[in-house]
Design a protein around this motif. Structure first.
Motif, PDB file in Angstrom:
ATOM      1  N   ARG A 160       0.839  -1.207   0.000  1.00 38.99           N
ATOM      2  CA  ARG A 160       0.000   0.000   0.000  1.00 38.99           C
ATOM      3  C   ARG A 160       0.870   1.251   0.000  1.00 38.99           C
ATOM      4  NH1 ARG A 160      -3.427   0.582   5.197  1.00 38.99           N
ATOM      5  NH2 ARG A 160      -1.256   0.669   5.850  1.00 38.99           N
ATOM      6  N   HIS A 161       1.923   1.222   0.821  1.00 34.67           N
ATOM      7  CA  HIS A 161       2.772   2.416   0.906  1.00 34.67           C
ATOM      8  C   HIS A 161       3.477   2.693  -0.422  1.00 34.67           C
ATOM      9  CE1 HIS A 161       4.671   5.630   3.120  1.00 34.67           C
ATOM     10  NE2 HIS A 161       5.799   5.326   2.494  1.00 34.67           N
ATOM     11  N   ALA A 162       4.056   1.664  -0.998  1.00 32.22           N
ATOM     12  CA  ALA A 162       4.798   1.861  -2.248  1.00 32.22           C
ATOM     13  C   ALA A 162       3.863   2.275  -3.385  1.00 32.22           C
ATOM     14  CB  ALA A 162       5.547   0.582  -2.618  1.00 32.22           C
ATOM     15  N   GLU A 163       2.757   1.568  -3.513  1.00 32.28           N
ATOM     16  CA  GLU A 163       1.861   1.829  -4.650  1.00 32.28           C
ATOM     17  C   GLU A 163       1.150   3.169  -4.513  1.00 32.28           C
ATOM     18  OE1 GLU A 163      -0.563  -1.672  -5.207  1.00 32.28           O
ATOM     19  OE2 GLU A 163       1.125  -2.824  -6.033  1.00 32.28           O
ATOM     20  N   SER A 164       0.889   3.605  -3.280  1.00 38.48           N
ATOM     21  CA  SER A 164       0.214   4.900  -3.097  1.00 38.48           C
ATOM     22  C   SER A 164       1.106   6.056  -3.538  1.00 38.48           C
ATOM     23  CB  SER A 164      -0.217   5.085  -1.642  1.00 38.48           C
ATOM     24  OG  SER A 164       0.917   5.325  -0.829  1.00 38.48           O
ATOM     25  N   HIS A 165       2.409   5.780  -3.687  1.00 32.48           N
ATOM     26  CA  HIS A 165       3.322   6.805  -4.190  1.00 32.48           C
ATOM     27  C   HIS A 165       3.658   6.601  -5.665  1.00 32.48           C
ATOM     28  CE1 HIS A 165       3.666   7.406   0.139  1.00 32.48           C
ATOM     29  NE2 HIS A 165       4.017   8.640  -0.160  1.00 32.48           N
ATOM     30  N   GLY A 166       2.917   5.705  -6.316  1.00 28.86           N
ATOM     31  CA  GLY A 166       3.097   5.519  -7.758  1.00 28.86           C
ATOM     32  C   GLY A 166       4.198   4.542  -8.113  1.00 28.86           C
ATOM     33  N   TYR A 167       4.719   3.826  -7.127  1.00 23.25           N
ATOM     34  CA  TYR A 167       5.780   2.852  -7.366  1.00 23.25           C
ATOM     35  C   TYR A 167       5.197   1.432  -7.397  1.00 23.25           C
ATOM     36  CZ  TYR A 167       8.890   6.748  -6.126  1.00 23.25           C
ATOM     37  OH  TYR A 167       9.547   7.954  -6.078  1.00 23.25           O
ATOM     38  N   SER A 168       6.050   0.465  -7.778  1.00 26.47           N
ATOM     39  CA  SER A 168       5.572  -0.918  -7.842  1.00 26.47           C
ATOM     40  C   SER A 168       6.451  -1.829  -6.983  1.00 26.47           C
ATOM     41  CB  SER A 168       5.563  -1.407  -9.295  1.00 26.47           C
ATOM     42  OG  SER A 168       6.878  -1.452  -9.810  1.00 26.47           O
ATOM     43  N   ILE A 169       5.874  -2.949  -6.576  1.00 25.78           N
ATOM     44  CA  ILE A 169       6.536  -3.925  -5.712  1.00 25.78           C
ATOM     45  C   ILE A 169       6.922  -5.155  -6.532  1.00 25.78           C
ATOM     46  CG2 ILE A 169       6.108  -5.609  -3.853  1.00 25.78           C
ATOM     47  CD1 ILE A 169       6.483  -2.977  -2.618  1.00 25.78           C
ATOM     48  N   VAL A 170       8.183  -5.547  -6.442  1.00 26.25           N
ATOM     49  CA  VAL A 170       8.667  -6.760  -7.113  1.00 26.25           C
ATOM     50  C   VAL A 170       8.040  -7.979  -6.439  1.00 26.25           C
ATOM     51  CG1 VAL A 170      10.726  -8.165  -7.550  1.00 26.25           C
ATOM     52  CG2 VAL A 170      10.808  -5.671  -7.858  1.00 26.25           C
ATOM     53  N   ASN A 213      10.171  -0.557  -7.300  1.00 30.47           N
ATOM     54  CA  ASN A 213      10.592  -0.041  -8.607  1.00 30.47           C
ATOM     55  C   ASN A 213       9.917   1.291  -8.904  1.00 30.47           C
ATOM     56  OD1 ASN A 213      11.921  -2.471  -8.803  1.00 30.47           O
ATOM     57  ND2 ASN A 213      10.579  -3.319 -10.401  1.00 30.47           N
ATOM     58  N   ALA A 214      10.678   2.187  -9.537  1.00 28.57           N
ATOM     59  CA  ALA A 214      10.095   3.470  -9.960  1.00 28.57           C
ATOM     60  C   ALA A 214       9.109   3.250 -11.107  1.00 28.57           C
ATOM     61  CB  ALA A 214      11.194   4.437 -10.380  1.00 28.57           C
ATOM     62  N   GLY A 215       9.358   2.247 -11.939  1.00 26.52           N
ATOM     63  CA  GLY A 215       8.475   1.942 -13.070  1.00 26.52           C
ATOM     64  C   GLY A 215       7.641   0.702 -12.804  1.00 26.52           C
ATOM     65  N   LYS A 216       7.563  -0.161 -13.790  1.00 25.86           N
ATOM     66  CA  LYS A 216       6.747  -1.369 -13.652  1.00 25.86           C
ATOM     67  C   LYS A 216       7.453  -2.398 -12.759  1.00 25.86           C
ATOM     68  CE  LYS A 216       3.954  -1.103 -17.892  1.00 25.86           C
ATOM     69  NZ  LYS A 216       3.907   0.333 -17.877  1.00 25.86           N
ATOM     70  N   ARG A 217       6.670  -3.355 -12.235  1.00 27.15           N
ATOM     71  CA  ARG A 217       7.199  -4.300 -11.250  1.00 27.15           C
ATOM     72  C   ARG A 217       8.031  -5.419 -11.867  1.00 27.15           C
ATOM     73  NH1 ARG A 217       4.638  -9.114 -11.102  1.00 27.15           N
ATOM     74  NH2 ARG A 217       2.552  -9.266 -12.017  1.00 27.15           N
ATOM     75  N   HIS A 218       7.947  -5.590 -13.181  1.00 28.89           N
ATOM     76  CA  HIS A 218       8.532  -6.775 -13.817  1.00 28.89           C
ATOM     77  C   HIS A 218      10.047  -6.735 -13.830  1.00 28.89           C
ATOM     78  CE1 HIS A 218       4.418  -6.217 -15.311  1.00 28.89           C
ATOM     79  NE2 HIS A 218       4.356  -7.511 -15.027  1.00 28.89           N
TER      80      HIS A 218
END
Ligand code: MF3
Ligand code: CO
Ligand code: CO
Length: 263
Positions: A160-170, A213-218
Motif C-alpha cells: 500500500r505504501h509503495a503503490e500509493s506513491h506511484g511505485y511498484s513492488i517486485v 521499482n520506480a516503473g513497472k514491477r517486472h
C-alpha cells in the motif's frame, strides 16, 4: 484429502534469540563500517573486499553469500536499475548512482541479514524519493509485526505504501525466515491481503526486504544467473531488516548504531 504442506517455521529459543541478536548486530556493524566508503570512484569489488575482510578478520564471522549456491562474492551490490543480487565487480560508482549493499553474516551458526541504500555523491531527487519511500515501506511492514498478526498484514502494508506513491513492488523475490538456515520458511511476501497467511508467534525470526521499482514491477534475470534488473530499466530500491517476533511486538535485530541510539 489434500495434506497441507509440512510447515517448517522454526521458533527460536531464548538462547537462540540471543545468538540471532549478536548475528544481527554484527550485520549492522558491517553496514555502518562500509557507509563512508560508498563514494564516487570506488569499485563494488573494493566494497566487497572491505566487507569480507572486516567480517572474517575483525568479527571472526562468516560472509554467508560467498559460495552460497555458487554466488562468487561476500556481499551483494545492486546499482541503479539492478533490483537485487548484483555481483561486485570492477565497475566504479559515479556521483548520482544509488546502490543497495546487502550483507549477511553467520555468527555461531546463526544468520543476520540486512541491506541499505546508499546515495553516491549528489543524487537526482527522484532517486532520493524512491529510496525514502522504499525505506518507509519496509517500516510500514515492520510496524505490523506482533503475535497474532498475519503475514498478509505485512505484505499489504508494504504494498500500500509503495503503490500509493506511484511505485511498484517486485513479486518474484521476497523476505524469508532466517536462523541456522539463510533462507527458511516462511516466505514473507511484500504484497497481499490483510488478515491472511501465517499467524505470527513469539520466537519467529524473518526478514522484511521490499524491492520497490520506480516503473513497472517486472524483472529479468541477467545471463550471469544472479543479477536481477527491472525489465523497463527503471530505478529500483531495497531495504532489509531481520526481525524477531516478541511477546510485546517486534525486536529489530539489525539496527545500526545510529538507530540503536535513537531508541
Ligand atoms: N541477502 C540476500 C537476501 O536478502 C540473499 C543473497 S543470496 C546471494 O536474502 F547468494 F546472492 F548472496
Ligand atoms: Co534476506
Ligand atoms: Co539480504
Amino acid at each position: 484429502m489434500l495434506m497441507a504442506r509440512q510447515s517448517t517455521v522454526t521458533i527460536k529459543s531464548p538462547e537462540e534469540q540471543a545468538i540471532m541478536r549478536e548475528a544481527g548486530r554484527l550485520t549492522a556493524d558491517v553496514l555502518d563500517m562500509i557507509a563512508p566508503f560508498v563514494v564516487p570512484g570506488v569499485s563494488t569489488d573494493e566494497l566487497d573486499r572491505r566487507c569480507h575482510d572486516y567480517i572474517v578478520n575483525v568479527q571472526r564471522a562468516v560472509p554467508a553469500p560467498l559460495n552460497y549456491k555458487g554466488f562468487p562474492k561476500s556481499i551483494c551490490t545492486s546499482v541503479n536499475h539492478v533490483v537485487c543480487h548484483g555481483i561486485p565487480g570492477d565497475k566504479r560508482l559515479k556521483a548520482g548512482d544509488v546502490v543497495n549493499v546487502d550483507v549477511t553474516v553467520i555468527h555461531d551458526g546463526f544468520h543476520g541479514d540486512s541491506s541499505r541504500m546508499f546515495m553516491v555523491g549528489k543524487c537526482p531527487v527522484q532517486a532520493e524519493r524512491l529510496s525514502r519511500i522504499a525505506h518507509e515501506a519496509m517500516w510500514e511492514g515492520i510496524r505490523q509485526v506482533r503475535p497474532g498478526a498475519r503475514l498478509g498484514d505485512i505484505g499489504h502494508a508494504v504494498q500500500r505504501h509503495a503503490e500509493s506513491h506511484g511505485y511498484s513492488i517486485v513479486r518474484e523475490y521476497c523476505g524469508h525466515g532466517i536462523g541456522r538456515v539463510f533462507h527458511e520458511d516462511p516466505q514473507v511476501l511484500h504484497y497481499g491481503e490483510p488478515g491472511t497467511g501465517l499467524e505470527l508467534l513469539p520466537g519467529m525470526t524473518f526478514t522484511i526486504e521490499p524491492m520497490v521499482n520506480a516503473g513497472k514491477r517486472h524483472v529479468k534475470l541477467l545471463p550471469d544467473g544472479w543479477t536481477v534488473v527491472t525489465k523497463d530499466h527503471s530505478l529500483s530500491a531495497q531495504w532489509e531488516h531481520t526481525v524477531l517476533v516478541t511477546a510485546g511486538g517486534v525486536e529489530i535485530l539489525t539496527l545500526g548504531a545510529a538507530d540503536r541510539a535513537a531508541t
